[in-house]
Design a protein around this motif. Sequence first.
Motif, PDB file in Angstrom:
ATOM      1  N   ARG A 156      21.591  42.023  85.713  1.00 43.20           N
ATOM      2  CA  ARG A 156      20.788  42.680  84.681  1.00 43.20           C
ATOM      3  C   ARG A 156      20.063  41.677  83.798  1.00 43.20           C
ATOM      4  NH1 ARG A 156      24.667  47.377  82.291  1.00 43.20           N
ATOM      5  NH2 ARG A 156      24.882  48.572  84.205  1.00 43.20           N
ATOM      6  N   SER A 157      20.111  40.416  84.176  1.00 47.23           N
ATOM      7  CA  SER A 157      19.502  39.284  83.457  1.00 47.23           C
ATOM      8  C   SER A 157      20.012  39.173  82.021  1.00 47.23           C
ATOM      9  CB  SER A 157      17.977  39.350  83.499  1.00 47.23           C
ATOM     10  OG  SER A 157      17.496  40.435  82.755  1.00 47.23           O
ATOM     11  N   ILE A 158      21.305  39.389  81.854  1.00 44.34           N
ATOM     12  CA  ILE A 158      21.962  39.162  80.565  1.00 44.34           C
ATOM     13  C   ILE A 158      22.706  37.841  80.652  1.00 44.34           C
ATOM     14  CG2 ILE A 158      23.744  40.007  78.986  1.00 44.34           C
ATOM     15  CD1 ILE A 158      23.046  42.835  79.873  1.00 44.34           C
ATOM     16  N   ASP A 159      22.455  36.979  79.702  1.00 44.95           N
ATOM     17  CA  ASP A 159      23.107  35.674  79.696  1.00 44.95           C
ATOM     18  C   ASP A 159      24.602  35.875  79.436  1.00 44.95           C
ATOM     19  OD1 ASP A 159      23.568  32.940  79.655  1.00 44.95           O
ATOM     20  OD2 ASP A 159      23.248  32.832  77.494  1.00 44.95           O
ATOM     21  N   PHE A 160      25.418  35.612  80.448  1.00 47.41           N
ATOM     22  CA  PHE A 160      26.862  35.835  80.330  1.00 47.41           C
ATOM     23  C   PHE A 160      27.655  34.545  80.483  1.00 47.41           C
ATOM     24  CE2 PHE A 160      30.990  36.837  82.226  1.00 47.41           C
ATOM     25  CZ  PHE A 160      31.493  37.680  81.257  1.00 47.41           C
ATOM     26  N   TRP A 161      27.236  33.683  81.407  1.00 52.78           N
ATOM     27  CA  TRP A 161      28.042  32.519  81.759  1.00 52.78           C
ATOM     28  C   TRP A 161      28.067  31.454  80.673  1.00 52.78           C
ATOM     29  CZ3 TRP A 161      31.041  34.121  85.265  1.00 52.78           C
ATOM     30  CH2 TRP A 161      30.602  34.938  86.284  1.00 52.78           C
ATOM     31  N   SER A 162      27.155  31.462  79.747  1.00 55.14           N
ATOM     32  CA  SER A 162      27.163  30.440  78.688  1.00 55.14           C
ATOM     33  C   SER A 162      27.621  31.010  77.349  1.00 55.14           C
ATOM     34  CB  SER A 162      25.771  29.827  78.558  1.00 55.14           C
ATOM     35  OG  SER A 162      24.842  30.821  78.202  1.00 55.14           O
ATOM     36  N   ARG A 163      28.194  32.194  77.331  1.00 51.17           N
ATOM     37  CA  ARG A 163      28.651  32.821  76.087  1.00 51.17           C
ATOM     38  C   ARG A 163      29.923  32.160  75.578  1.00 51.17           C
ATOM     39  NH1 ARG A 163      26.469  38.032  74.336  1.00 51.17           N
ATOM     40  NH2 ARG A 163      24.465  38.020  75.358  1.00 51.17           N
ATOM     41  N   LYS A 164      30.075  32.183  74.259  1.00 46.67           N
ATOM     42  CA  LYS A 164      31.293  31.649  73.656  1.00 46.67           C
ATOM     43  C   LYS A 164      32.492  32.529  73.958  1.00 46.67           C
ATOM     44  CE  LYS A 164      29.103  29.128  69.939  1.00 46.67           C
ATOM     45  NZ  LYS A 164      28.962  28.957  68.494  1.00 46.67           N
ATOM     46  N   ILE A 187      32.287  41.344  86.133  1.00 44.65           N
ATOM     47  CA  ILE A 187      31.450  41.609  84.955  1.00 44.65           C
ATOM     48  C   ILE A 187      30.346  40.565  84.848  1.00 44.65           C
ATOM     49  CG2 ILE A 187      31.458  41.583  82.428  1.00 44.65           C
ATOM     50  CD1 ILE A 187      34.276  42.860  82.622  1.00 44.65           C
ATOM     51  N   GLY A 188      30.683  39.308  85.095  1.00 39.79           N
ATOM     52  CA  GLY A 188      29.683  38.241  85.031  1.00 39.79           C
ATOM     53  C   GLY A 188      28.582  38.408  86.057  1.00 39.79           C
ATOM     54  N   ILE A 189      28.948  38.760  87.263  1.00 35.61           N
ATOM     55  CA  ILE A 189      27.939  38.968  88.308  1.00 35.61           C
ATOM     56  C   ILE A 189      27.063  40.176  87.977  1.00 35.61           C
ATOM     57  CG2 ILE A 189      27.659  39.615  90.732  1.00 35.61           C
ATOM     58  CD1 ILE A 189      30.096  37.834  91.315  1.00 35.61           C
ATOM     59  N   GLN A 190      27.689  41.227  87.466  1.00 35.32           N
ATOM     60  CA  GLN A 190      26.929  42.433  87.097  1.00 35.32           C
ATOM     61  C   GLN A 190      25.973  42.148  85.942  1.00 35.32           C
ATOM     62  OE1 GLN A 190      28.109  44.528  84.186  1.00 35.32           O
ATOM     63  NE2 GLN A 190      26.778  46.258  84.563  1.00 35.32           N
ATOM     64  N   LYS A 191      26.429  41.376  84.943  1.00 32.18           N
ATOM     65  CA  LYS A 191      25.555  41.036  83.808  1.00 32.18           C
ATOM     66  C   LYS A 191      24.424  40.115  84.253  1.00 32.18           C
ATOM     67  CE  LYS A 191      27.950  42.964  80.452  1.00 32.18           C
ATOM     68  NZ  LYS A 191      27.494  43.977  79.569  1.00 32.18           N
ATOM     69  N   LYS A 206      26.089  42.284  74.982  1.00 33.44           N
ATOM     70  CA  LYS A 206      24.732  42.836  74.980  1.00 33.44           C
ATOM     71  C   LYS A 206      23.729  41.714  75.208  1.00 33.44           C
ATOM     72  CE  LYS A 206      25.841  46.922  72.948  1.00 33.44           C
ATOM     73  NZ  LYS A 206      26.117  47.979  73.783  1.00 33.44           N
ATOM     74  N   HIS A 207      22.516  42.134  75.471  1.00 34.72           N
ATOM     75  CA  HIS A 207      21.429  41.179  75.659  1.00 34.72           C
ATOM     76  C   HIS A 207      21.073  40.549  74.312  1.00 34.72           C
ATOM     77  CE1 HIS A 207      18.168  39.306  77.729  1.00 34.72           C
ATOM     78  NE2 HIS A 207      17.262  39.845  76.931  1.00 34.72           N
ATOM     79  N   ARG A 208      21.001  39.243  74.277  1.00 37.26           N
ATOM     80  CA  ARG A 208      20.654  38.551  73.027  1.00 37.26           C
ATOM     81  C   ARG A 208      19.182  38.750  72.705  1.00 37.26           C
ATOM     82  NH1 ARG A 208      23.407  32.654  73.727  1.00 37.26           N
ATOM     83  NH2 ARG A 208      25.560  33.343  73.686  1.00 37.26           N
ATOM     84  N   GLN A 209      18.912  38.994  71.442  1.00 35.66           N
ATOM     85  CA  GLN A 209      17.532  39.103  71.003  1.00 35.66           C
ATOM     86  C   GLN A 209      16.962  37.703  70.805  1.00 35.66           C
ATOM     87  OE1 GLN A 209      15.877  41.902  70.750  1.00 35.66           O
ATOM     88  NE2 GLN A 209      17.657  43.132  71.305  1.00 35.66           N
ATOM     89  N   ALA A 210      15.775  37.511  71.270  1.00 35.99           N
ATOM     90  CA  ALA A 210      15.123  36.221  71.111  1.00 35.99           C
ATOM     91  C   ALA A 210      14.687  36.066  69.660  1.00 35.99           C
ATOM     92  CB  ALA A 210      13.919  36.105  72.034  1.00 35.99           C
ATOM     93  N   THR A 211      15.064  34.947  69.069  1.00 33.56           N
ATOM     94  CA  THR A 211      14.679  34.696  67.681  1.00 33.56           C
ATOM     95  C   THR A 211      13.282  34.097  67.669  1.00 33.56           C
ATOM     96  OG1 THR A 211      15.716  32.527  67.771  1.00 33.56           O
ATOM     97  CG2 THR A 211      17.044  34.342  66.942  1.00 33.56           C
ATOM     98  N   PRO A 212      12.402  34.677  66.891  1.00 34.46           N
ATOM     99  CA  PRO A 212      11.038  34.130  66.844  1.00 34.46           C
ATOM    100  C   PRO A 212      11.055  32.768  66.144  1.00 34.46           C
ATOM    101  CG  PRO A 212      11.280  35.905  65.260  1.00 34.46           C
ATOM    102  CD  PRO A 212      12.550  35.847  66.041  1.00 34.46           C
TER     103      PRO A 212
END
Length: 193
Positions: free
Chosen positions: A124-132, A117-121, A35-41
């Motif tokens: 959609r501007s979901i950070d995928f390539w730097s995920r653990k 999946i990575g290209i599709q994410k 999922k899209h990560r929520q930005a922490t304030p």
Amino acid sequence: MDDGTRSPKLLDSLSAVRLSTGLLFAYALFLAFTKHRQATPSSPTAITSVVVASKQPRRALIATLLLFASFTYLLDGLIVLLYFFLRGFRQSYFTQWRGIELADVLGFLAFFSVLVIGIQKEKRSIDFWSRKRLKGFVFLAIVFDVAYLVLLVLAVRIFQRRPSSPGVPERPNIPGIYLPNFLHFLALDARLL
């Protein structure tokens, strides 16, 4: 007929490690649910940063390496298919290659689906390539391939035995290679490099 095998226990473990590509495929399907990560304030500070460090993954390199890994599984599958057409029977007839057809298909699907999946994410501007999770997938793939390589070297002969008689000078008995075993070994080496 000598099929180039050594130990039955090693062959059983080789088959089990070979089918670990099913785990990689299941993990690749698990990656689809990021999922899209929520930005922490951030807490308000009196000092405003002028330069902000930003890490950008090398998307093109990652995509190229995933495509190359899926291509090596496809190449390994084509070796199996070519062997079937030339010899007239499945390569999994031999115990050292038991389950190789399924392993090649699952390995190809695993790496290619991670790429898709990575290209599709990314679209959609979901950070995928730097995920653990992606790093975990790559780590598992490397661990399984190294274990597979070690068991392949220990359990399967790549070079034929040296004959007991030296032969005649015009036709010396030089040990050759088992071509299908050698080609599977090269495909695995290419994937690990």
